[in-house]
Design a protein around this motif. Structure first.
Motif, PDB file in Angstrom:
ATOM      1  N   PRO A 137      11.687  13.246   2.185  1.00 42.41           N
ATOM      2  CA  PRO A 137      10.594  12.054   2.226  1.00 42.41           C
ATOM      3  C   PRO A 137      10.325  10.701   2.438  1.00 42.41           C
ATOM      4  O   PRO A 137       9.924   9.536   3.668  1.00 42.41           O
ATOM      5  N   ALA A 138      12.139  10.822   1.853  1.00 44.72           N
ATOM      6  CA  ALA A 138      12.710   8.788   2.461  1.00 44.72           C
ATOM      7  C   ALA A 138      12.022   9.076   4.051  1.00 44.72           C
ATOM      8  O   ALA A 138      12.038   7.963   4.624  1.00 44.72           O
ATOM      9  N   ARG A 139      13.658  10.235   4.467  1.00 43.82           N
ATOM     10  CA  ARG A 139      13.585   9.803   6.252  1.00 43.82           C
ATOM     11  C   ARG A 139      12.294  10.508   6.315  1.00 43.82           C
ATOM     12  O   ARG A 139      12.469   9.249   7.913  1.00 43.82           O
ATOM     13  N   GLU A 140      11.731  10.332   6.436  1.00 43.76           N
ATOM     14  CA  GLU A 140      10.341  11.120   7.107  1.00 43.76           C
ATOM     15  C   GLU A 140       9.438   9.506   7.000  1.00 43.76           C
ATOM     16  O   GLU A 140       8.622   9.676   8.154  1.00 43.76           O
ATOM     17  N   PHE A 141       9.454   8.923   5.824  1.00 44.71           N
ATOM     18  CA  PHE A 141       8.805   8.042   5.823  1.00 44.71           C
ATOM     19  C   PHE A 141       9.370   6.602   6.866  1.00 44.71           C
ATOM     20  O   PHE A 141       8.789   5.973   7.387  1.00 44.71           O
ATOM     21  N   ILE A 142      10.882   6.321   6.654  1.00 41.15           N
ATOM     22  CA  ILE A 142      11.408   5.918   7.767  1.00 41.15           C
ATOM     23  C   ILE A 142      11.298   6.247   9.162  1.00 41.15           C
ATOM     24  O   ILE A 142      10.188   5.051  10.264  1.00 41.15           O
ATOM     25  N   ARG A 143      11.319   7.469   9.647  1.00 43.92           N
ATOM     26  CA  ARG A 143      11.140   7.799  10.740  1.00 43.92           C
ATOM     27  C   ARG A 143       9.534   7.146  10.966  1.00 43.92           C
ATOM     28  O   ARG A 143       9.209   7.311  12.510  1.00 43.92           O
ATOM     29  N   ALA A 144       8.674   7.548  10.139  1.00 46.00           N
ATOM     30  CA  ALA A 144       7.069   7.120  10.562  1.00 46.00           C
ATOM     31  C   ALA A 144       6.551   6.033  10.892  1.00 46.00           C
ATOM     32  O   ALA A 144       6.228   5.508  11.547  1.00 46.00           O
ATOM     33  N   LYS A 145       7.443   5.229  10.395  1.00 50.25           N
ATOM     34  CA  LYS A 145       7.219   3.388  10.063  1.00 50.25           C
ATOM     35  C   LYS A 145       7.602   3.286  11.370  1.00 50.25           C
ATOM     36  O   LYS A 145       8.042   1.602  11.771  1.00 50.25           O
ATOM     37  N   GLY A 146       8.750   3.687  12.228  1.00 51.23           N
ATOM     38  CA  GLY A 146       9.683   3.448  13.970  1.00 51.23           C
ATOM     39  C   GLY A 146      10.340   3.222  13.460  1.00 51.23           C
ATOM     40  O   GLY A 146      12.199   2.580  14.655  1.00 51.23           O
ATOM     41  N   ALA A 186       0.595  -0.675   0.064  1.00 50.29           N
ATOM     42  CA  ALA A 186       0.041  -0.148   0.074  1.00 50.29           C
ATOM     43  C   ALA A 186       1.013   1.230  -0.175  1.00 50.29           C
ATOM     44  O   ALA A 186       0.516   2.598  -0.850  1.00 50.29           O
ATOM     45  N   GLU A 187       1.912   1.469   1.205  1.00 48.76           N
ATOM     46  CA  GLU A 187       2.525   3.141   1.111  1.00 48.76           C
ATOM     47  C   GLU A 187       3.911   2.111   0.481  1.00 48.76           C
ATOM     48  O   GLU A 187       5.031   3.595  -0.044  1.00 48.76           O
ATOM     49  N   GLY A 188       4.862   1.324   1.229  1.00 50.05           N
ATOM     50  CA  GLY A 188       6.012   1.207   0.687  1.00 50.05           C
ATOM     51  C   GLY A 188       6.880   0.202   2.068  1.00 50.05           C
ATOM     52  O   GLY A 188       6.045  -0.117   2.655  1.00 50.05           O
ATOM     53  N   ASN A 189       7.322  -0.241   1.659  1.00 53.43           N
ATOM     54  CA  ASN A 189       8.464  -0.664   2.683  1.00 53.43           C
ATOM     55  C   ASN A 189       9.563  -0.547   3.072  1.00 53.43           C
ATOM     56  O   ASN A 189      10.658   0.513   2.698  1.00 53.43           O
ATOM     57  N   LEU A 190      10.190  -0.668   5.011  1.00 53.68           N
ATOM     58  CA  LEU A 190      10.537   0.278   5.206  1.00 53.68           C
ATOM     59  C   LEU A 190      12.217  -0.357   5.779  1.00 53.68           C
ATOM     60  O   LEU A 190      12.567   0.921   5.291  1.00 53.68           O
ATOM     61  N   SER A 191      12.081  -1.957   5.207  1.00 56.89           N
ATOM     62  CA  SER A 191      13.322  -2.042   5.175  1.00 56.89           C
ATOM     63  C   SER A 191      13.694  -1.856   3.630  1.00 56.89           C
ATOM     64  O   SER A 191      14.896  -1.140   3.517  1.00 56.89           O
TER      65      SER A 191
END
Length: 248
Positions: free
Chosen positions: A69-78, A40-45
């Protein structure tokens, strides 16, 4: 591949340019990368791996419009703490994630013969190929940082377990218990005279040998197991000879 090339000092810029172009082309609008097309959104790893590779490439900086935005996604996913085992392993090898005190698969498992209830050969073939070098690297706490190694400390949202390499949400209780269990065994075994160091070094050599082609394993591993038996026999005899008469 980019992380490996830079860490080993192989500056194949033409290859790296092609890899960076391909990675950038697969980035999603939200800044993430997907492992599977239907995510749906993307994969953290996967996003972590791509983010780190882009920084290693020397083509991008942390403030680049692609990486913010990649860093923001990573932090939002833990953050890095929630990444999978292989991503954490890669981060540990480059000095960006602390090795656990005791890896959940200790290198001493290489000492157990195939006939034992648990042995190295209980793992499926394609897992054994990767597991042997992983056990050795984790045992040696191996890490190699270079001038190209990026600082990933801003990707931590929560503290890692113990710290460890295990998924934070799924294996929290198991990892904590496993670390305590392995630490207890390690503490008691280390009290034995001579034995721990000898067996540990032998287990490292056997783990290394188990990553070789099968033809090479055929002669080396039985030889290693014979050496282990001989060492144990010598230690038992030595202990018996030095014991007081009342204990014989």
């Amino acid at each position: 591949m980019i992380i490996l090339l830079r860490t080993l000092g192989i500056d194949d810029e033409r290859l790296i340019d092609g890899l960076v172009t391909r990675i950038a082309a697969l980035q999603q609008e939200n800044g993430a990368w997907k492992l599977y097309p239907d995510e749906a959104e993307g994969n953290l790893s996967t996003t972590l791996d791509c983010y780190c590779a882009m920084l290693f490439s020397r083509r991008y900086q942390k403030n680049d419009p692609r990486l913010v935005p990649a860093r923001e996604f990573i932090r939002a996913k833990g953050g890095l703490t929630e990444a999978n085992l292989l991503t954490k392993f890669a981060a540990a090898l480059t000095g960006q994630y602390k090795w656990p005190a005791h890896f959940l698969v200790p290198v001493e498992i290489a000492l157990l013969p195939p006939s034992s209830p648990v042995s190295f050969y209980d793992f499926v073939g394609y897992a054994r190929v990767h597991l042997a070098p992983m056990m050795i690297a984790a045992d040696r706490k191996f890490a190699k940082e270079t001038a190209d190694t990026p600082d990933l400390s801003d990707l931590y949202v929560t503290s890692p377990i113990s710290p460890g390499l295990y998924p934070h949400r799924l294996l929290d209780r198991f990892a904590r218990g496993g670390q305590h269990f392995l630490a207890s065994i390690h503490e008691h075994v280390m009290r034995l005279p001579l034995l721990p160091g000898l067996l540990h070094e032998l287990s490292l050599h056997l783990a290394f040998a188990r990553s070789w082609p099968l033809r090479a394993q055929i002669w080396f591993i039985p030889l290693g197991e014979a050496v282990i038996g001989l060492v144990l026999l010598v230690l038992v005899v030595s202990s018996a000879e030095s014991a007081p008469l009342c204990c014989r």
